[in-house]
Design an enzyme around this catalytic site. Structure first.
Site, PDB file in Angstrom:
ATOM      1  N   LYS A  69      18.718 -15.992  31.282  1.00  0.00           N
ATOM      2  CA  LYS A  69      18.675 -14.857  30.477  1.00  0.00           C
ATOM      3  C   LYS A  69      17.108 -14.480  30.236  1.00  0.00           C
ATOM      4  O   LYS A  69      16.162 -15.302  30.373  1.00  0.00           O
ATOM      5  CB  LYS A  69      19.206 -15.088  29.105  1.00  0.00           C
ATOM      6  CG  LYS A  69      18.649 -16.284  28.351  1.00  0.00           C
ATOM      7  CD  LYS A  69      17.426 -15.833  27.494  1.00  0.00           C
ATOM      8  CE  LYS A  69      16.733 -17.164  26.936  1.00  0.00           C
ATOM      9  NZ  LYS A  69      15.372 -17.163  26.629  1.00  0.00           N
ATOM     10  N   PRO A 113      14.619 -21.652  37.672  1.00  0.00           N
ATOM     11  CA  PRO A 113      13.537 -22.481  37.463  1.00  0.00           C
ATOM     12  C   PRO A 113      13.726 -23.444  36.082  1.00  0.00           C
ATOM     13  O   PRO A 113      14.195 -22.697  35.132  1.00  0.00           O
ATOM     14  CB  PRO A 113      12.075 -21.762  37.765  1.00  0.00           C
ATOM     15  CG  PRO A 113      12.528 -20.430  37.373  1.00  0.00           C
ATOM     16  CD  PRO A 113      14.075 -20.271  37.686  1.00  0.00           C
ATOM     17  N   GLY A 145      12.134 -25.607  32.727  1.00  0.00           N
ATOM     18  CA  GLY A 145      11.263 -25.311  31.851  1.00  0.00           C
ATOM     19  C   GLY A 145      10.501 -23.929  31.616  1.00  0.00           C
ATOM     20  O   GLY A 145       9.137 -23.906  31.468  1.00  0.00           O
ATOM     21  N   ALA A 146      11.492 -22.847  32.026  1.00  0.00           N
ATOM     22  CA  ALA A 146      10.782 -21.473  32.245  1.00  0.00           C
ATOM     23  C   ALA A 146      11.035 -20.524  31.208  1.00  0.00           C
ATOM     24  O   ALA A 146      10.428 -19.528  31.553  1.00  0.00           O
ATOM     25  CB  ALA A 146      11.304 -21.106  33.686  1.00  0.00           C
ATOM     26  N   GLY A 147      11.788 -20.881  30.242  1.00  0.00           N
ATOM     27  CA  GLY A 147      12.162 -19.945  29.114  1.00  0.00           C
ATOM     28  C   GLY A 147      13.301 -18.856  29.601  1.00  0.00           C
ATOM     29  O   GLY A 147      13.218 -17.855  28.953  1.00  0.00           O
ATOM     30  N   GLY A 207      19.005 -24.762  31.280  1.00  0.00           N
ATOM     31  CA  GLY A 207      19.849 -25.725  30.780  1.00  0.00           C
ATOM     32  C   GLY A 207      20.914 -25.327  29.977  1.00  0.00           C
ATOM     33  O   GLY A 207      21.973 -25.835  29.898  1.00  0.00           O
ATOM     34  N   SER A 208      20.618 -24.224  29.057  1.00  0.00           N
ATOM     35  CA  SER A 208      21.654 -23.873  28.257  1.00  0.00           C
ATOM     36  C   SER A 208      22.581 -23.254  28.799  1.00  0.00           C
ATOM     37  O   SER A 208      24.079 -23.417  28.517  1.00  0.00           O
ATOM     38  CB  SER A 208      21.245 -22.715  27.055  1.00  0.00           C
ATOM     39  OG  SER A 208      19.971 -23.219  26.396  1.00  0.00           O
ATOM     40  N   ASP A 259      20.403 -21.199  22.248  1.00  0.00           N
ATOM     41  CA  ASP A 259      20.755 -20.119  23.573  1.00  0.00           C
ATOM     42  C   ASP A 259      22.148 -20.053  23.959  1.00  0.00           C
ATOM     43  O   ASP A 259      22.561 -19.386  24.994  1.00  0.00           O
ATOM     44  CB  ASP A 259      19.769 -20.358  24.241  1.00  0.00           C
ATOM     45  CG  ASP A 259      18.635 -19.624  24.073  1.00  0.00           C
ATOM     46  OD1 ASP A 259      18.367 -19.010  23.026  1.00  0.00           O
ATOM     47  OD2 ASP A 259      17.233 -19.608  24.689  1.00  0.00           O
TER      48      ASP A 259
HETATM   49  O1  C5P Z   1      18.580 -24.939  20.016  1.00  0.00           O
HETATM   50  P1  C5P Z   1      17.542 -25.470  21.119  1.00  0.00           P
HETATM   51  O2  C5P Z   1      17.566 -27.050  21.707  1.00  0.00           O
HETATM   52  O3  C5P Z   1      17.593 -24.707  22.562  1.00  0.00           O
HETATM   53  O4  C5P Z   1      16.151 -25.337  20.728  1.00  0.00           O
HETATM   54  C1  C5P Z   1      15.034 -25.927  21.397  1.00  0.00           C
HETATM   55  C2  C5P Z   1      13.935 -25.862  19.922  1.00  0.00           C
HETATM   56  O5  C5P Z   1      13.318 -24.358  19.863  1.00  0.00           O
HETATM   57  C3  C5P Z   1      14.168 -26.471  18.781  1.00  0.00           C
HETATM   58  O6  C5P Z   1      13.900 -27.810  18.759  1.00  0.00           O
HETATM   59  C4  C5P Z   1      13.349 -25.619  17.965  1.00  0.00           C
HETATM   60  O7  C5P Z   1      11.929 -26.557  17.890  1.00  0.00           O
HETATM   61  C5  C5P Z   1      13.111 -24.447  18.744  1.00  0.00           C
HETATM   62  N1  C5P Z   1      13.979 -23.158  17.855  1.00  0.00           N
HETATM   63  C6  C5P Z   1      13.482 -22.803  16.675  1.00  0.00           C
HETATM   64  N2  C5P Z   1      14.294 -21.890  16.199  1.00  0.00           N
HETATM   65  C7  C5P Z   1      15.273 -21.196  16.837  1.00  0.00           C
HETATM   66  C8  C5P Z   1      15.598 -21.730  17.938  1.00  0.00           C
HETATM   67  C9  C5P Z   1      14.969 -22.718  18.642  1.00  0.00           C
HETATM   68  O8  C5P Z   1      12.551 -23.018  15.999  1.00  0.00           O
HETATM   69  N3  C5P Z   1      16.074 -20.107  16.252  1.00  0.00           N
END
Ligand code: C5P
Length: 311
Positions: free
Chosen positions: A9, A95, A97-99, A103-104, A137
């Site tokens: 995404k 990739p 660690g890419a944003g 993983g999600s 995500d």
């Molecule tokens: O939910 P997920 O593990 O993918 O989120 C990774 C990190 O991103 C969380 O530990 C948090 O630090 C940050 N995050 C956040 N607010 C969100 C989504 C993610 O602070 N709405």
């Protein structure tokens, strides 16, 4: 055995409104998310014991309890203790660690696949609930397409498909950004600007600019869409990673109608009105930045989320 396709995404919009008021440590967001046709393949095979085994073509991916695919299987096993184990094979094209929610989207694929493999008969709502438990995500990855995402990212409203739009992605292979780092750094630097109460948060949402983008998507108005993109995390990631800022700039110089960082980065996306123009932009950026560490892809907007692979 089940084979699934799991799209990456991008975020067309990511506004950080403030802290979640439930004390969870998460952020209250307004996002417009778009699935793209860069996809991982996830294979699920039954096991006769109760073990969960993960294998992945990318050695940088941890295959133990830290992997969201593993976590998804463990979560369903906890809820349905009669289930056997599973062998999960991830062919990684997204990739790490890419944003790009790589993983999600693997976690979402395992939920969909195990529902079939273990014949759980889950409703869409139940799948969505498990997805929420796995990460912010994951609910979007399940559903895909184009969507408005509120709250932590789990409150989804589908939007009209962005057909014909080409998406060029660029990422330096040796760079990766940890999402928690990006959000924590943002909090350290900008907590003073956070909306503090439900009414302040609502006001921030309304004034954030997402309404203009939503209207542009409804009307397929590309110039307005391009002018209304937003990603607040750029404020902390771009100064720390000048190569990412340079890549974003280079995409614009190459003729992209818009360019922005994906989620917490460091991948940058560029939009083009057709696949031909997408390829031209990719070639121009490749010439301007001939660094072998820079990977580039041309893909398109994907109108769906997790799908079974058709033979
Ligand atoms: O939910 P997920 O593990 O993918 O989120 C990774 C990190 O991103 C969380 O530990 C948090 O630090 C940050 N995050 C956040 N607010 C969100 C989504 C993610 O602070 N709405």
């Amino acid at each position: 055995m089940y084979r699934l396709l799991a799209p990456a995404k991008i975020n067309l919009f990511l506004q950080i409104v403030g802290n979640c008021l439930d004390g969870s440590g998460y952020h209250e967001l307004v996002m417009v998310m778009q699935a793209v046709s860069l996809m991982d393949r996830v294979e699920l095979m039954p096991r006769r014991d109760r073990q969960i085994k993960v294998r992945c073509t990318n050695p940088a991916v941890p295959c133990d309890q830290r992997n969201l695919a593993y976590k998804a299987a463990a979560l369903l096993q906890r809820h349905f203790p009669a289930c056997q184990g599973v062998e999960i094979f991830i062919e990684k094209r997204i990739p790490v660690g890419a944003g790009l929610a790589g993983g999600s989207t693997n976690g979402a694929a395992v939920l969909v696949g195990l529902d079939l493999l273990w014949q759980l008969g889950l409703t869409q709502q139940e799948l969505q609930h498990f997805a929420e438990e796995l990460g912010a995500d994951v609910p979007f990855c399940l559903q895909g397409g184009t969507a408005l995402a509120l709250g932590r990212g789990e409150q989804l409203t589908p939007l009209p498909d962005l057909q014909d739009l080409s998406v060029v992605l660029g990422k330096y292979r040796s760079l990766s950004v940890a999402t928690p780092w990006a959000y924590q750094t943002y909090r350290q630097e900008f907590a003073a600007t956070y909306a503090q109460t439900p009414s302040e948060q609502e006001k921030a949402r309304q004034e954030g600019g997402s309404a203009t983008l939503l209207q542009a998507i409804q009307q397929h108005d590309l110039p307005t869409l391009a002018a209304s993109l937003r990603n607040d995390l750029e404020k902390v990631v771009l100064p720390r990673y000048p190569l990412v800022a340079q890549l974003r700039e280079q995409f614009l110089q190459a003729g992209a109608i818009a360019s922005m960082m994906c989620g917490s980065g460091p991948t940058v996306f560029a939009l083009a009105p057709s696949a031909d123009e997408g390829y031209t932009i990719m070639q121009r950026v490749r010439r301007a930045l001939p660094d072998p560490d820079l990977d580039l892809w041309v893909c398109e907007c994907c109108p769906h989320g997790i799908q079974l692979e058709t033979p």
